[in-house]
Write a protein that holds these residues in place. Sequence first.
Motif, mmCIF file in Angstrom:
data_model
loop_
_atom_site.group_PDB
_atom_site.id
_atom_site.type_symbol
_atom_site.label_atom_id
_atom_site.label_comp_id
_atom_site.label_asym_id
_atom_site.label_seq_id
_atom_site.Cartn_x
_atom_site.Cartn_y
_atom_site.Cartn_z
ATOM 1 N N ASP B 134 0.877 -1.171 0.000
ATOM 2 C CA ASP B 134 0.000 0.000 0.000
ATOM 3 C C ASP B 134 0.914 1.220 0.000
ATOM 4 O O ASP B 134 1.898 1.240 0.747
ATOM 5 C CB ASP B 134 -0.882 -0.024 1.256
ATOM 6 C CG ASP B 134 -1.648 1.277 1.468
ATOM 7 O OD1 ASP B 134 -2.727 1.422 0.887
ATOM 8 O OD2 ASP B 134 -1.147 2.154 2.202
ATOM 9 N N LEU B 135 0.626 2.221 -0.810
ATOM 10 C CA LEU B 135 1.564 3.344 -0.946
ATOM 11 C C LEU B 135 1.915 3.951 0.409
ATOM 12 O O LEU B 135 3.088 4.159 0.727
ATOM 13 C CB LEU B 135 0.980 4.413 -1.877
ATOM 14 C CG LEU B 135 1.879 5.632 -2.092
ATOM 15 C CD1 LEU B 135 3.174 5.259 -2.798
ATOM 16 C CD2 LEU B 135 1.146 6.713 -2.879
ATOM 17 N N ASN B 218 -8.289 0.411 -2.727
ATOM 18 C CA ASN B 218 -8.368 1.431 -3.773
ATOM 19 C C ASN B 218 -7.231 1.372 -4.773
ATOM 20 O O ASN B 218 -7.364 1.801 -5.898
ATOM 21 C CB ASN B 218 -8.373 2.827 -3.144
ATOM 22 C CG ASN B 218 -9.758 3.250 -2.695
ATOM 23 O OD1 ASN B 218 -10.736 2.995 -3.398
ATOM 24 N ND2 ASN B 218 -9.843 3.870 -1.553
ATOM 25 N N GLU B 219 -6.076 0.892 -4.336
ATOM 26 C CA GLU B 219 -4.878 1.056 -5.164
ATOM 27 C C GLU B 219 -4.673 -0.077 -6.158
ATOM 28 O O GLU B 219 -4.090 0.117 -7.220
ATOM 29 C CB GLU B 219 -3.649 1.161 -4.261
ATOM 30 C CG GLU B 219 -3.678 2.398 -3.377
ATOM 31 C CD GLU B 219 -2.409 2.547 -2.550
ATOM 32 O OE1 GLU B 219 -1.519 1.674 -2.637
ATOM 33 O OE2 GLU B 219 -2.322 3.545 -1.823
ATOM 34 N N GLY B 220 -5.118 -1.287 -5.767
ATOM 35 C CA GLY B 220 -4.856 -2.449 -6.616
ATOM 36 C C GLY B 220 -3.770 -3.328 -6.036
ATOM 37 O O GLY B 220 -3.586 -4.467 -6.454
ATOM 38 N N ASN B 221 -3.037 -2.816 -5.043
ATOM 39 C CA ASN B 221 -1.994 -3.653 -4.429
ATOM 40 C C ASN B 221 -2.616 -4.828 -3.682
ATOM 41 O O ASN B 221 -2.032 -5.905 -3.624
ATOM 42 C CB ASN B 221 -1.121 -2.822 -3.488
ATOM 43 C CG ASN B 221 -1.893 -2.341 -2.273
ATOM 44 O OD1 ASN B 221 -2.927 -1.703 -2.413
ATOM 45 N ND2 ASN B 221 -1.404 -2.674 -1.104
ATOM 46 N N ARG B 223 -5.290 -6.466 -4.618
ATOM 47 C CA ARG B 223 -5.598 -7.489 -5.626
ATOM 48 C C ARG B 223 -4.331 -8.219 -6.060
ATOM 49 O O ARG B 223 -4.331 -9.429 -6.251
ATOM 50 C CB ARG B 223 -6.238 -6.835 -6.865
ATOM 51 C CG ARG B 223 -7.664 -6.383 -6.643
ATOM 52 C CD ARG B 223 -8.222 -5.782 -7.931
ATOM 53 N NE ARG B 223 -8.370 -6.769 -8.995
ATOM 54 C CZ ARG B 223 -8.629 -6.461 -10.259
ATOM 55 N NH1 ARG B 223 -8.755 -5.194 -10.619
ATOM 56 N NH2 ARG B 223 -8.759 -7.403 -11.157
ATOM 57 N N GLN B 262 -16.303 7.795 -0.908
ATOM 58 C CA GLN B 262 -16.576 7.064 -2.151
ATOM 59 C C GLN B 262 -17.793 6.150 -1.953
ATOM 60 O O GLN B 262 -17.961 5.580 -0.883
ATOM 61 C CB GLN B 262 -15.386 6.151 -2.508
ATOM 62 C CG GLN B 262 -14.115 6.843 -2.896
ATOM 63 C CD GLN B 262 -12.950 5.841 -2.853
ATOM 64 O OE1 GLN B 262 -12.358 5.626 -1.811
ATOM 65 N NE2 GLN B 262 -12.637 5.231 -3.979
ATOM 66 N N LEU B 264 -18.160 3.234 -3.266
ATOM 67 C CA LEU B 264 -17.530 1.924 -3.064
ATOM 68 C C LEU B 264 -16.032 2.151 -3.196
ATOM 69 O O LEU B 264 -15.611 3.072 -3.898
ATOM 70 C CB LEU B 264 -17.910 0.947 -4.190
ATOM 71 C CG LEU B 264 -19.133 0.051 -4.092
ATOM 72 C CD1 LEU B 264 -19.163 -0.865 -5.320
ATOM 73 C CD2 LEU B 264 -19.115 -0.775 -2.826
ATOM 74 N N THR B 265 -15.219 1.291 -2.570
ATOM 75 C CA THR B 265 -13.793 1.375 -2.874
ATOM 76 C C THR B 265 -13.601 0.965 -4.330
ATOM 77 O O THR B 265 -14.474 0.319 -4.915
ATOM 78 C CB THR B 265 -12.961 0.447 -1.963
ATOM 79 O OG1 THR B 265 -13.538 -0.850 -1.980
ATOM 80 C CG2 THR B 265 -12.911 0.973 -0.547
ATOM 81 N N VAL B 266 -12.486 1.342 -4.926
ATOM 82 C CA VAL B 266 -12.259 1.019 -6.342
ATOM 83 C C VAL B 266 -12.368 -0.493 -6.559
ATOM 84 O O VAL B 266 -13.017 -0.947 -7.488
ATOM 85 C CB VAL B 266 -10.879 1.533 -6.806
ATOM 86 C CG1 VAL B 266 -10.597 1.072 -8.237
ATOM 87 C CG2 VAL B 266 -10.819 3.054 -6.709
ATOM 88 N N TYR B 267 -11.748 -1.255 -5.665
ATOM 89 C CA TYR B 267 -11.797 -2.708 -5.800
ATOM 90 C C TYR B 267 -12.462 -3.327 -4.586
ATOM 91 O O TYR B 267 -12.054 -3.088 -3.449
ATOM 92 C CB TYR B 267 -10.387 -3.288 -5.949
ATOM 93 C CG TYR B 267 -9.640 -2.685 -7.117
ATOM 94 C CD1 TYR B 267 -10.113 -2.839 -8.426
ATOM 95 C CD2 TYR B 267 -8.478 -1.945 -6.923
ATOM 96 C CE1 TYR B 267 -9.453 -2.274 -9.496
ATOM 97 C CE2 TYR B 267 -7.804 -1.382 -7.994
ATOM 98 C CZ TYR B 267 -8.295 -1.545 -9.278
ATOM 99 O OH TYR B 267 -7.638 -0.979 -10.337
ATOM 100 N N THR B 268 -13.506 -4.085 -4.843
ATOM 101 C CA THR B 268 -14.093 -4.917 -3.798
ATOM 102 C C THR B 268 -13.824 -6.343 -4.240
ATOM 103 O O THR B 268 -14.347 -6.792 -5.263
ATOM 104 C CB THR B 268 -15.613 -4.665 -3.686
ATOM 105 O OG1 THR B 268 -15.820 -3.276 -3.424
ATOM 106 C CG2 THR B 268 -16.215 -5.498 -2.573
#
Lengths: 221, 469
Positions: B134-135, B218-221, B223, B262, B264-268
């Motif tokens: 995570d950043l 949110n970031e994709g990390n 996933r 938001q 939803l978060t970008v990625y659920t």
Amino acid sequence: MNLQDFLSSLTKRGGGDRERTPLPDDLESAVRQVDGNVDLIGVFAASAEAAGARVRRTSGADWLTAIAGILGDLDATRICTQAAEVGFLSRARSAELSEHLRDSGMTVSTDTGDDELFSADASITGVSAAIAETGTVVCESGPNAARGASLIPPVHVAVVGAAQIIPDLCDYFEQLPGGPELPANVNLITGPSKTADIEGTLVTGVHGPGKLFIVVVATAS
Amino acid sequence: MSASTPFQQRVAAAVADKRVVRAVHLATLKKVEAREAGMDQLRDFEQIRSLAAQVKQHTLDYLPRYLEQFVEQIEGRGGAVHFAPDAEAARRIICDIATSRGLKRVVKSKSMTSEEIHLNQALEAVGLRPVETDLGEFIVQIDHDTPSHIVTPIIHKDRRQIALAMQRELGCEYTEDPTELTMIARRHLREIFRNCDLGISGVNFGVAETGTLCICTNEGNGRLTVSRPRVHVALMGIEKVIPRMRDLPVFLKLLARSSTGQPLTVYTTLISGPKRLQDADGPEELHVVLMDAGRSDIWAGEFREVLRCIRCGACLNACPVYRNIGGHAYGSVYPGPIGALLTPLLHPAGGHEELPRASSLCGACGVACPVKIDIPDLLVRLRAQTHRSHPLAKRVAMRMWLWAMKSPLVFRLGQRLLRGLLKDGGDGWATDGPGPLRAWTQPRDLPIPPKRSFRAIWQAELSNEDKRG
């Protein structure tokens, strides 16, 4: 340690006389925000754009040129796509798409191995569903749907058949199968990868795709 | 400042750091606004909060039953479940999974539970070098810092500090541009993701009905962490379970809104077992580490509803105390109002009895909580349990206060006395009180009482009314 021993720290102290809260059964009347009586494509497009995705609404006739146009504008030349059916992208349409992009001078791979995904400029996937309320596209894992396809390349183009758009988030969870058909990995994708960790400044594309294009195809049928 | 420094000194140091106070102030106020805007999009968010509270409370009230179902489902899908009664067991289980399989390249997505058990130190002790991806957590890790907010770990850092850390640790060119800094981190972590073999994540919700892990990022990390490596280990507190798949949207509609506004978060991400035989990619092994570590003690006592917490951070953002002292002053992994409850409850012998007192009891946290935990009420109840730990002088002062509050005469006399004794520090605030009052004013300032008390003005107004009568 086994389950029963582990749970004994709870079960031994049951507190049996404590009042217990019942499980509410009617969730939907409060939770549902969007029902089927709206312009689903319009609501979906507005929500997805608000989340930072870019939505192109096309007809059955021009979806191929729309995708080629998006990729062309980005100067994308190495494209990953899938070989077999996911949602609107049937086997035949996938093949048609690959051919169209190759004709436009792009390199198209239907292999989703690491070498392809890590060097691709963009990936194109079908989706299992799209949710109007939140502007979400859903990618489920499977034999022809790699987890990395909607994740690793810097640009993700999701192709949505208009008929795949469902009104509300709760509609998606209501229809998910509970048995072995439940995919091992499901991703509800709402906008491009985002972070605001540095002084609250919004930056897209931190780990996942920085650009998410959603092509909604309204077919006549 | 380390957690062993007395609480009052940590607070004094935090308040003195104007740069951090300003950064935290701005960031939290922005989040408060975003949360309100997000909630206002919902038709009836109060009703959804009530449902969320009810579903979570129900799950807790029947926790053994749901945990049993959850475990059975995961195992039925080919996942392994490990049971950790305490933090030490959780660390050992995860280290064993790594060492017994020869896994060396470890990536982590953000997990407060892993912070809680100091997992990274344990992994390092067996020769592994886990990489936070995570950043915010990545920057915390390379700058040898600790997170100060449960959602935004580097809320206390400015771009200059981040730029210096990146330049020093990654050898990149100095830049303060957030986009460039983010892209430097992306490039660095991309290669690590490409070659990792163990991914460690937390869990936002565990669905008992299907054994599904839900992870919101949110970031994709997150996933990448759960799909790239050969082995995925998910560390999860026992309180994270919910009954059914259709309960998930109740929480999903609240979680991201409460955190960042938001919808939803970008990625659920929903994970139900390891990679299937025919799947194109994904981890071959899924291990879920179910951890108690003090939770069953909370569960059995009067503070059970604390376990409803979904770690959204809304109470931190809403809290005027958090906003002014930042997360580090709490000296605990979970800061803010919920941390002031969780920390002493999870570690009763940890010397955290000051934390529940670090609240003005204004109630903003309770109003913000998406699962309706009555944080102010619980803080008061927790204070009551530990009031004997106050120094004698303070207990005497509180006795006097009680006496004054019960008697109008003593109150009036006390008011007059105070007006004479409190010295204006020059800005309308007294920094030091007389006698036993010092115990209260030492960490706080008191406004100088006005020349005429409210009661005097009230009296005068009343007699004017009579005259006009």
